[in-house]
Design an enzyme around this catalytic site. Sequence first.
Site, PDB file in Angstrom:
ATOM      1  N   GLU A  81       0.833  -1.206   0.000  1.00 17.18           N
ATOM      2  CA  GLU A  81       0.000   0.000   0.000  1.00 17.18           C
ATOM      3  C   GLU A  81       0.865   1.253   0.000  1.00 17.18           C
ATOM      4  O   GLU A  81       1.754   1.398   0.810  1.00 17.18           O
ATOM      5  CB  GLU A  81      -0.937   0.011   1.214  1.00 17.18           C
ATOM      6  CG  GLU A  81      -1.933  -1.147   1.230  1.00 17.18           C
ATOM      7  CD  GLU A  81      -2.927  -1.105   0.059  1.00 17.18           C
ATOM      8  OE1 GLU A  81      -3.012  -0.060  -0.620  1.00 17.18           O
ATOM      9  OE2 GLU A  81      -3.591  -2.138  -0.163  1.00 17.18           O
ATOM     10  N   ARG A  91     -17.901  -0.524   5.192  1.00 17.91           N
ATOM     11  CA  ARG A  91     -18.949  -1.201   4.428  1.00 17.91           C
ATOM     12  C   ARG A  91     -19.756  -2.120   5.347  1.00 17.91           C
ATOM     13  O   ARG A  91     -20.957  -2.295   5.183  1.00 17.91           O
ATOM     14  CB  ARG A  91     -18.257  -2.006   3.308  1.00 17.91           C
ATOM     15  CG  ARG A  91     -19.126  -2.807   2.390  1.00 17.91           C
ATOM     16  CD  ARG A  91     -18.252  -3.572   1.376  1.00 17.91           C
ATOM     17  NE  ARG A  91     -17.226  -4.414   2.000  1.00 17.91           N
ATOM     18  CZ  ARG A  91     -17.423  -5.674   2.434  1.00 17.91           C
ATOM     19  NH1 ARG A  91     -18.620  -6.240   2.325  1.00 17.91           N
ATOM     20  NH2 ARG A  91     -16.446  -6.364   2.991  1.00 17.91           N
ATOM     21  N   CYS A 144      -7.994  -1.648   7.908  1.00 16.49           N
ATOM     22  CA  CYS A 144      -6.610  -1.684   7.418  1.00 16.49           C
ATOM     23  C   CYS A 144      -6.099  -0.283   7.107  1.00 16.49           C
ATOM     24  O   CYS A 144      -4.994   0.090   7.506  1.00 16.49           O
ATOM     25  CB  CYS A 144      -6.502  -2.578   6.185  1.00 16.49           C
ATOM     26  SG  CYS A 144      -6.721  -4.315   6.599  1.00 16.49           S
ATOM     27  N   HIS A 168      -1.306  -5.570   1.968  1.00 16.42           N
ATOM     28  CA  HIS A 168      -2.504  -6.403   1.874  1.00 16.42           C
ATOM     29  C   HIS A 168      -2.140  -7.740   1.240  1.00 16.42           C
ATOM     30  O   HIS A 168      -1.382  -7.779   0.262  1.00 16.42           O
ATOM     31  CB  HIS A 168      -3.585  -5.730   1.023  1.00 16.42           C
ATOM     32  CG  HIS A 168      -4.604  -4.996   1.842  1.00 16.42           C
ATOM     33  ND1 HIS A 168      -4.861  -3.657   1.693  1.00 16.42           N
ATOM     34  CD2 HIS A 168      -5.459  -5.430   2.812  1.00 16.42           C
ATOM     35  CE1 HIS A 168      -5.827  -3.293   2.535  1.00 16.42           C
ATOM     36  NE2 HIS A 168      -6.200  -4.340   3.235  1.00 16.42           N
TER      37      HIS A 168
HETATM   38  N1  PCA Z   1      -8.652  -6.657   6.188  1.00 16.07           N
HETATM   39  C1  PCA Z   1      -9.536  -5.555   6.455  1.00 16.07           C
HETATM   40  C2  PCA Z   1      -9.432  -5.315   7.928  1.00 16.07           C
HETATM   41  C3  PCA Z   1      -8.835  -6.561   8.501  1.00 16.07           C
HETATM   42  C4  PCA Z   1      -8.285  -7.254   7.346  1.00 16.07           C
HETATM   43  O1  PCA Z   1      -7.590  -8.280   7.405  1.00 16.07           O
HETATM   44  C5  PCA Z   1      -9.249  -4.335   5.598  1.00 16.07           C
HETATM   45  O2  PCA Z   1      -8.741  -4.487   4.463  1.00 16.07           O
HETATM   46  O3  PCA Z   1      -9.535  -3.214   6.013  1.00 16.07           O
END
Ligand code: PCA
Length: 396
Positions: A81, A91, A144, A168
């Site tokens: 990211e 959401r 996240c 991610h």
């Molecule tokens: N993914 C979510 C929050 C926790 C996770 O593992 C996100 O992309 O915000």
Amino acid sequence: MKNLTALITGFEPFDNSSSNPSWLAVDALPDEIDSCKLVKARLPVSFKHAFTELEKAIAACRPDLVICTGLADKRSGISIERVAINIDDARIPDNNGDQPIDSIIDYSAPNAYFSCLPNRKIIENITQAGLPATISDSAGTYVCNHIMFRLLHLITSQKPQMMGGFIHVPSPSETLTSNTALPGMQLADITRSLLIAIQTCSDHIASGIWKGTKIAIQPYDPSWPQSYGEISEILRNGLGNLALRIDHIGSTAVPGLAAKDIIDIQITVSALDDRVLNAITALGYSRADRVVCDHRPPGMSADPLDWQKWFFRAPHGQRRTNTHVRLVGRANQRYPLLFRDFLREHPATAKAYGELKKRLAANIANSSMYPDVKDPAVDLIYFAAEKWASETGWKS
Ligand code: PCA
């Protein structure tokens, strides 16, 4: 001894899942790699509690590097990211039942922060290992993004030497149903990618290329020459005749000049060869092998040998120094000696230069830009110094 500590986090399951691959992948990481100790933490999927838990983990292990990870189940590879935004917009409710909508995370903070991980290098290294990875320009607006934003705000406002960012991970192929179009990644490959990312970041920190998000310029410290004296004596003993000369260079060598609290040392040698490398590394120094040359001022020699150097970081436990090893008689070996002597003889110029550095450090958005802006200013002084050298017959 492990020089660096990295804190790596994953999230607990959310949205009715029984597991979260971000934590499974983090949990499978070893406890240490090369020069880096790894500390792992599992964070709650909660706008209210995730960052509090992260802060506790940071306070407990005082890491040099923090990488948080989470699941992005619509993506097919690893996403590094690039940016976190100052908004919560959920959401679905989090595991605590909270569902903020269009909610500013911190009114005192900017709209967004860029990650301070070496994004491009991480992508290069992961893809070189045959695994899918891209830079992502949105971490979403759920927990996240929230944790990434608050981590980067903490770094920017309180911990400028800590490197941090967010990755991610995709759903592991083991858990994908056969009707999905996603290729998926094996969980073991997700772990392998994280390992490569951590290694890349720790190399970046260890190489000295990473300077933190803020440069701290402090008033002249009269103990700098003494520190230099002690360190240079060790270098002199270790290098013997290999060092034609050892000099205190840079701003800490100019009485009265404000500077970073890092002592610059120049070792002049007749060849950059294994004997020199072995002698310096035997003293505990580590070579940053990506730093191989100096900035070339406009109009000066185009011969690459005139700007070639080796750069070493101080042994673990010793005060911070930048050790530059340069070839005798080359333009880059003369440059810092003349620059230093000119400033020593011209205190008003030194004062103006110190002021420029302070304002630059306070106003620059990204510390990696600091040398880019400072170098031409240093050149301006250097050109005046050359004129002075020819008028006075200066000799190094
Ligand atoms: N993914 C979510 C929050 C926790 C996770 O593992 C996100 O992309 O915000």
